[in-house]
Scaffold this active site. Structure first.
Site, PDB file in Angstrom:
ATOM      1  N   ARG A  57       3.319  11.294   7.576  1.00  0.00           N
ATOM      2  CA  ARG A  57       3.365   9.839   7.782  1.00  0.00           C
ATOM      3  C   ARG A  57       3.968   9.188   6.528  1.00  0.00           C
ATOM      4  O   ARG A  57       3.418   9.335   5.430  1.00  0.00           O
ATOM      5  CB  ARG A  57       1.952   9.307   8.034  1.00  0.00           C
ATOM      6  CG  ARG A  57       1.916   7.818   8.119  1.00  0.00           C
ATOM      7  CD  ARG A  57       0.560   7.234   8.511  1.00  0.00           C
ATOM      8  NE  ARG A  57       0.703   5.796   8.497  1.00  0.00           N
ATOM      9  CZ  ARG A  57       0.007   4.968   7.740  1.00  0.00           C
ATOM     10  NH1 ARG A  57      -0.972   5.399   6.968  1.00  0.00           N
ATOM     11  NH2 ARG A  57       0.262   3.681   7.749  1.00  0.00           N
ATOM     12  N   HIS A 112       4.811  -1.229   5.353  1.00  0.00           N
ATOM     13  CA  HIS A 112       3.719  -0.861   4.440  1.00  0.00           C
ATOM     14  C   HIS A 112       3.880  -1.726   3.181  1.00  0.00           C
ATOM     15  O   HIS A 112       4.072  -1.229   2.086  1.00  0.00           O
ATOM     16  CB  HIS A 112       3.738   0.631   4.131  1.00  0.00           C
ATOM     17  CG  HIS A 112       2.439   1.175   3.611  1.00  0.00           C
ATOM     18  ND1 HIS A 112       1.767   2.241   4.190  1.00  0.00           N
ATOM     19  CD2 HIS A 112       1.692   0.821   2.555  1.00  0.00           C
ATOM     20  CE1 HIS A 112       0.666   2.510   3.507  1.00  0.00           C
ATOM     21  NE2 HIS A 112       0.600   1.657   2.497  1.00  0.00           N
ATOM     22  N   GLU A 152      -2.258  -1.767   7.727  1.00  0.00           N
ATOM     23  CA  GLU A 152      -3.336  -2.584   7.166  1.00  0.00           C
ATOM     24  C   GLU A 152      -2.962  -4.069   7.006  1.00  0.00           C
ATOM     25  O   GLU A 152      -2.868  -4.590   5.888  1.00  0.00           O
ATOM     26  CB  GLU A 152      -3.777  -2.008   5.816  1.00  0.00           C
ATOM     27  CG  GLU A 152      -4.267  -0.576   5.929  1.00  0.00           C
ATOM     28  CD  GLU A 152      -4.700   0.040   4.607  1.00  0.00           C
ATOM     29  OE1 GLU A 152      -4.623  -0.636   3.569  1.00  0.00           O
ATOM     30  OE2 GLU A 152      -5.114   1.210   4.606  1.00  0.00           O
ATOM     31  N   ASN A 205      -7.365   3.795   9.106  1.00  0.00           N
ATOM     32  CA  ASN A 205      -7.368   4.116   7.683  1.00  0.00           C
ATOM     33  C   ASN A 205      -8.786   3.903   7.189  1.00  0.00           C
ATOM     34  O   ASN A 205      -9.318   2.789   7.299  1.00  0.00           O
ATOM     35  CB  ASN A 205      -6.409   3.201   6.911  1.00  0.00           C
ATOM     36  CG  ASN A 205      -4.952   3.452   7.287  1.00  0.00           C
ATOM     37  OD1 ASN A 205      -4.651   4.320   8.099  1.00  0.00           O
ATOM     38  ND2 ASN A 205      -4.059   2.692   6.686  1.00  0.00           N
ATOM     39  N   TYR A 220     -11.764   4.726   4.127  1.00  0.00           N
ATOM     40  CA  TYR A 220     -12.101   5.248   2.798  1.00  0.00           C
ATOM     41  C   TYR A 220     -13.591   5.152   2.510  1.00  0.00           C
ATOM     42  O   TYR A 220     -14.156   6.017   1.867  1.00  0.00           O
ATOM     43  CB  TYR A 220     -11.315   4.479   1.723  1.00  0.00           C
ATOM     44  CG  TYR A 220      -9.846   4.806   1.793  1.00  0.00           C
ATOM     45  CD1 TYR A 220      -9.321   5.850   1.056  1.00  0.00           C
ATOM     46  CD2 TYR A 220      -8.992   4.101   2.649  1.00  0.00           C
ATOM     47  CE1 TYR A 220      -7.971   6.188   1.146  1.00  0.00           C
ATOM     48  CE2 TYR A 220      -7.654   4.431   2.741  1.00  0.00           C
ATOM     49  CZ  TYR A 220      -7.144   5.478   1.994  1.00  0.00           C
ATOM     50  OH  TYR A 220      -5.822   5.828   2.097  1.00  0.00           O
ATOM     51  N   GLU A 259      -5.149   7.511   7.546  1.00  0.00           N
ATOM     52  CA  GLU A 259      -5.366   7.645   6.101  1.00  0.00           C
ATOM     53  C   GLU A 259      -6.829   7.943   5.850  1.00  0.00           C
ATOM     54  O   GLU A 259      -7.710   7.273   6.401  1.00  0.00           O
ATOM     55  CB  GLU A 259      -5.047   6.340   5.344  1.00  0.00           C
ATOM     56  CG  GLU A 259      -3.596   6.060   5.132  1.00  0.00           C
ATOM     57  CD  GLU A 259      -3.359   4.786   4.317  1.00  0.00           C
ATOM     58  OE1 GLU A 259      -4.216   4.405   3.488  1.00  0.00           O
ATOM     59  OE2 GLU A 259      -2.310   4.181   4.541  1.00  0.00           O
TER      60      GLU A 259
HETATM   61  O1  IFM Z   1      -2.796   3.507  -1.447  1.00  0.00           O
HETATM   62  C1  IFM Z   1      -3.364   2.778  -0.406  1.00  0.00           C
HETATM   63  C2  IFM Z   1      -2.435   2.730   0.787  1.00  0.00           C
HETATM   64  O2  IFM Z   1      -1.200   2.207   0.448  1.00  0.00           O
HETATM   65  C3  IFM Z   1      -3.024   1.890   1.878  1.00  0.00           C
HETATM   66  N1  IFM Z   1      -4.363   2.301   2.188  1.00  0.00           N
HETATM   67  C4  IFM Z   1      -5.289   2.498   1.103  1.00  0.00           C
HETATM   68  C5  IFM Z   1      -4.665   3.393   0.058  1.00  0.00           C
HETATM   69  C6  IFM Z   1      -5.659   3.596  -1.114  1.00  0.00           C
HETATM   70  O3  IFM Z   1      -5.983   2.383  -1.691  1.00  0.00           O
END
Ligand code: IFM
Length: 458
Positions: free
Chosen positions: A76, A120, A165, A297, A299, A359
């Site tokens: 990606r 992006h 995002e 995405n 985290y 992500e």
């Molecule tokens: O690096 C970023 C990415 O560009 C978009 N999503 C979160 C990642 C980590 O912060």
């Protein structure tokens, strides 16, 4: 719970153009908002910029070699708008398209499927000079960009994401000032969010027209939002943040409407100066264009406290990290269960036909030891625990079809510059040497076996 992934599960790695390509002024590329932002003294924590970054523009063949050695099936990446339409719209810069043409062909030669993200965050500066995402005409410019790219690559690229995002692009960029273009106006951020959603909706049919076999999606940053305490105030704050972060984007895309409680919340906070004046007839129908997959995405989760903090007067709540020992280098909590919960919630509330984790990954600084190897054990643990969270979601019936690790390379982490390392490949930014980290080797074994490694008994 089974440790094996379904047959055909897509294993990938992810990057974005601005974070890795460098070559900021090569082959006709012009400025993006992030080039401008990074020039402002004090805006990038370590004072770095992305003029060279990982120099991927020149080293893409080596980087594809790395991916091949890791055994990934999909890559990606994003397309830099200022390479294709250097001033945002108008004449197409063929040299810019040629780069992605070479990249895509080289990926195919290595047996890796290209997954392209159109936006992006690197908006051409020329468009920002006309108001950027607050200007409705940026939507038309995005459609032009989408058309140029999908026309050229649509014969080969079958997986497309319109935006990455949009919450970050609108809220961090236009309300909180932590991202380019560095504005601090909630009313502008909400207008920008709508124009981003509209560009998504309008880009979908354009991609389908140019690439009839295309699977089209969008990558949203989705987090579970939990109250920091059982108090009513914290529960309300968590629901509000869920509305702002998740439902504000998901509801228009899947349900064709903005969530009423979130409209009211933004109104109470004085963020809507003239109601939803920017939503024109038909916009929501266009935004609801059917898509083939939802990119997630993920985290961390958000643990939300209602209390305001003085240094963030723009923010009506704070995000807490309950256990400081679980913080990553970004200060984010390691909470893999949040990924399972988010995937199940998305499946339950919105029923996307297919979900893909577009992500997931973690910043830890671990670098080469005396023998030159990078033993990033904490990243290995993070990735395994989040893959286990994916398996739990699949067990619960979620149609999860793939996982993209963020990121292939250590790269330019936006406002943090080169100081936060998310890669499974170490990059020495002085020499551009790459070293596959222990996490990269572990990922290769997981991909090869299509399952997680057996846990050793304690
Ligand atoms: O690096 C970023 C990415 O560009 C978009 N999503 C979160 C990642 C980590 O912060």
């Amino acid at each position: 719970m089974t440790e094996a992934f379904p047959n055909g599960f897509i294993w990938g790695v992810a990057t974005s153009a601005f974070q890795i390509e460098g070559a900021h002024d090569i082959d006709g590329r012009r400025l993006s908002i992030w080039d401008t932002y990074a020039e402002q003294p004090g805006f990038i924590a370590d004072g770095s910029n992305a003029k060279v970054a990982c120099d991927h523009y020149h080293r893409y063949a080596e980087d594809i070699g790395l991916m091949k050695s890791l055994g990934v099936g999909a890559y990606r990446f994003s397309i830099a708008w200022p390479r294709i339409l250097p001033t945002g719209r108008g004449a197409v810069n063929t040299a810019g398209l040629d780069f992605y043409d070479r990249l895509v062909d080289a990926l195919f030669a290595a047996g890796i499927a290209p997954w392209a993200t159109l936006y992006h965050w690197d908006l051409p500066q020329a468009l920002e000079d006309e108001g950027g995402w607050t200007n409705r005409s940026t939507v038309d410019a995005f459609v032009e960009f989408t058309d140029a790219v999908s026309e050229r690559l649509g014969d080969r690229v079958t997986h497309w994401m319109t935006l990455n995002e949009p919450w970050c692009a609108s809220v961090l960029g236009y309300a909180q000032g932590d991202h380019a273009p560095g504005k601090r106006s909630w009313p502008d951020a909400l207008v920008a969010s709508h124009h981003l959603l509209l560009s998504h909706g309008r880009a979908v049919p354009v991609i389908r027209q140019n690439a009839p076999r295309a699977k089209v999606g969008i990558a949203l940053n989705v987090s579970e939002c939990e109250p920091a305490s059982p108090s009513e105030a914290d529960q309300i704050a968590a629901r509000q943040f869920d509305g702002e972060l998740n439902r504000w984007f998901l509801d228009p895309i899947y349900l064709g409407r903005y969530p009423q409680d979130v409209i009211e919340y933004h109104e109470r906070e004085g963020r809507l100066l003239d109601g939803m004046h920017f939503v024109k007839p038909n916009d929501l129908d266009e935004i609801k264009a059917p898509i083939d997959f939802l990119g997630v995405n993920h985290y961390s989760r958000a643990v939300v406290r209602s209390a305001k903090i003085p240094e963030a007067e723009n923010e009506p709540r704070t995000i807490a990290v309950p256990d400081p020992a679980k913080r990553t280098d970004m200060g984010w909590e390691v909470y893999p269960e949040g990924l399972t919960h988010s995937l199940v919630r998305l499946h339950t509330d919105y029923r996307p036909g297919s979900l893909v984790v577009t992500e997931n990954g973690v910043a830890y600084a671990t670098g080469p030891g005396p023998d030159g190897s990078v033993q990033d054990t904490r990243r290995c643990d993070y990735v395994k625990s989040h893959l286990r969270a994916c398996l739990a979601a699949i067990d619960a019936g979620v149609p999860l079809h793939g996982y993209f690790l963020w990121s292939l390379l250590d790269n330019f982490e936006w406002g943090f510059g080169l100081s936060k390392r998310f890669g499974i490949v170490w990059v020495d930014f002085e020499t551009q040497e790459r070293v596959i980290k222990a996490s990269g080797h572990m990922y290769r074994r997981i991909i090869q076996n299509n399952k997680l490694p057996e846990e050793r008994a304690a």
